[in-house]
Write a protein that holds these residues in place. Structure first.
Motif, PDB file in Angstrom:
ATOM      1  N   ILE A 150      15.684 -67.132  21.010  1.00 53.97           N
ATOM      2  CA  ILE A 150      15.958 -65.786  20.490  1.00 53.97           C
ATOM      3  C   ILE A 150      14.640 -65.224  19.958  1.00 53.97           C
ATOM      4  O   ILE A 150      14.154 -65.636  18.905  1.00 53.97           O
ATOM      5  N   ASP A 151      14.063 -64.276  20.684  1.00 50.74           N
ATOM      6  CA  ASP A 151      12.707 -63.849  20.374  1.00 50.74           C
ATOM      7  C   ASP A 151      12.608 -62.947  19.149  1.00 50.74           C
ATOM      8  O   ASP A 151      11.516 -62.661  18.671  1.00 50.74           O
ATOM      9  N   TRP A 152      13.727 -62.493  18.630  1.00 50.76           N
ATOM     10  CA  TRP A 152      13.683 -61.630  17.442  1.00 50.76           C
ATOM     11  C   TRP A 152      13.908 -62.391  16.141  1.00 50.76           C
ATOM     12  O   TRP A 152      13.963 -61.795  15.059  1.00 50.76           O
ATOM     13  N   ILE A 153      14.013 -63.699  16.230  1.00 54.18           N
ATOM     14  CA  ILE A 153      14.135 -64.531  15.026  1.00 54.18           C
ATOM     15  C   ILE A 153      12.900 -65.414  14.900  1.00 54.18           C
ATOM     16  O   ILE A 153      12.616 -66.229  15.779  1.00 54.18           O
ATOM     17  N   GLN A 154      12.151 -65.250  13.800  1.00 50.80           N
ATOM     18  CA  GLN A 154      11.051 -66.171  13.490  1.00 50.80           C
ATOM     19  C   GLN A 154      11.628 -67.311  12.668  1.00 50.80           C
ATOM     20  O   GLN A 154      12.183 -67.106  11.590  1.00 50.80           O
ATOM     21  N   LEU A 155      11.493 -68.519  13.177  1.00 49.14           N
ATOM     22  CA  LEU A 155      12.071 -69.693  12.532  1.00 49.14           C
ATOM     23  C   LEU A 155      11.095 -70.286  11.521  1.00 49.14           C
ATOM     24  O   LEU A 155       9.880 -70.170  11.678  1.00 49.14           O
ATOM     25  N   PRO A 156      11.609 -70.927  10.467  1.00 47.85           N
ATOM     26  CA  PRO A 156      10.723 -71.477   9.433  1.00 47.85           C
ATOM     27  C   PRO A 156       9.843 -72.604   9.974  1.00 47.85           C
ATOM     28  O   PRO A 156      10.283 -73.408  10.794  1.00 47.85           O
ATOM     29  N   GLU A 157       8.616 -72.645   9.482  1.00 51.51           N
ATOM     30  CA  GLU A 157       7.655 -73.649   9.909  1.00 51.51           C
ATOM     31  C   GLU A 157       7.631 -74.821   8.932  1.00 51.51           C
ATOM     32  O   GLU A 157       7.978 -74.677   7.758  1.00 51.51           O
TER      33      GLU A 157
END
Length: 380
Positions: A276-283
């Motif tokens: 899902i390219d509109w969600i930045q996931l936590p690093e």
């Protein structure tokens, strides 16, 4: 059609063991700070590899004691991330000092060390790096630019978290933790303040108990009942109760089990949601052990089919609780009036304020909950 589920943003794992644990203080009558708190402190210090750990009423009071112990006062400046819970800034004002905000890196939600370097002045008395959502701040980089300035770790979310193999709480001068029910382990309300400095430790111990030179347990169990403590400094009543301490002892023994399970599910989220390219996931950098107090994403509103708030409403209607990560303190009415910052003054904090979204991650979730949330996000 998949049956709708009801998934809260967080739920503590408490049960029969915690219920049984409070029987002893209830039966003995020792309800205030005593042997159970002492046991909890000892276990916490051992787990977090620190010399001293003192249980208090909350992470807020832990932070307040830290600044008092460091003699922060009027004319001093304390640097605080602009994106954090409001108490991180409030404790600076309690001491009559000036809050100096620093921006955050939206990839980690922690202090931007480049901006930090610009904010340090001759009046900087302390820096409060926040280990937000359970990820330790880049402490080596912070130490490199801060020199000898004391670092107070706001580890409210970070019990059990590690940075380069060292647990939170011993990475700076003083560490502060929370046991609120949204944290990995809980005592209802409550906190812990830690240090490896013997002088600070002695001062912190006295400050949380009115400034008394001896503890309540020492006074009541001693051979000379007529002795009252000496008060060489003014302190506060920030003591944890033995009812909470008893629960804390049980909870702390489950901490690593809880974090391991959360880490497994965080990795599962990241694998299933990466398309899902509109969600930045936590690093989570390889040199860290994330405490995963929360799983906080960042919504790219340029790519997302919905604005962050609209997205949260859709998920809420499906029974999935979400929350903003936290708030940009410089945008809150009180601080806006006090310091006069524009929202854009801290671009990373503003972005996180407007676009962060925590999705459920806690130890009472089952596999079907995770599948339901993933499917709901993919079907937006």
């Amino acid at each position: 059609m998949t049956k709708q589920r009801n998934i809260p943003i967080s739920l503590p794992v408490t049960g029969e063991e915690e219920w049984q644990a409070i029987r002893e203080p209830l039966m003995t009558g020792w309800l205030t700070s005593g042997p159970k708190v002492k046991e909890f402190e000892s276990l916490f210090a051992e787990r977090h590899k620190v010399k001293h750990a003192y249980a208090v009423t909350s992470a807020t009071t832990a932070l307040h004691l830290a600044l008092v112990a460091l003699d922060v006062g009027p004319g001093d400046e304390v640097i605080v991330p602009a994106f954090t819970w409001v108490s991180t800034a409030n404790v600076v004002l309690y001491q009559g000092a000036k809050v100096v905000f620093v921006d955050i890196d939206p990839k980690t939600f922690n202090i931007d060390t480049k901006d930090l370097q610009k904010k340090i002045s001759k009046n900087t008395k302390a820096i409060i790096p926040v280990h937000l959502f359970g990820l330790c701040a880049e402490m080596d980089a912070i130490k490199k630019v801060s020199g000898d300035i004391p670092l107070v770790e706001d580890g409210a979310c970070a019990a059990g978290a590690e940075y380069k193999g060292m647990p939170a709480g011993g990475l700076g001068s003083i560490g502060c933790f929370s046991f609120h029910p949204r944290k990995s382990v809980t005592t209802g309300e409550g906190g812990m303040v830690t240090t490896n400095d013997d002088q600070l430790g002695e001062k912190l111990s006295m400050l949380r108990n009115h400034g008394a030179s001896i503890s309540e347990e020492q006074r009541h169990h001693g051979p000379k009942p007529y002795i009252l403590p000496e008060f060489d400094i003014m302190g506060f009543n920030y003591r944890m109760t033995d009812l909470q301490g008893a629960v804390g002892v049980v909870q702390l023994k489950k901490l690593d089990q809880f974090i391991d399970a959360r880490n497994e599910k965080a990795l599962y989220y990241k694998e299933k949601l990466k398309e899902i390219d509109w969600i930045q996931l936590p690093e989570c950098p390889q040199n860290s052990r994330h405490g995963w107090q929360s799983f906080v994403t960042l919504i790219n509103e340029e790519k997302s089919p919905l604005k962050r708030n609209d997205l949260m409403e859709v998920l809420q209607a499906k029974g999935i609780s979400t929350r903003p990560g936290t708030h940009a303190v410089h945008m809150l009415a009180y601080y806006k009036e006090l310091l006069g910052h524009d929202a854009e003054d801290f671009a990373g904090a503003k972005l996180a304020n407007d676009c962060s979204m925590a999705i459920p991650l806690h130890n009472r979730m089952v596999d079907e909950d995770f599948e339901y949330i993933i499917a709901a996000l993919k079907n937006i």
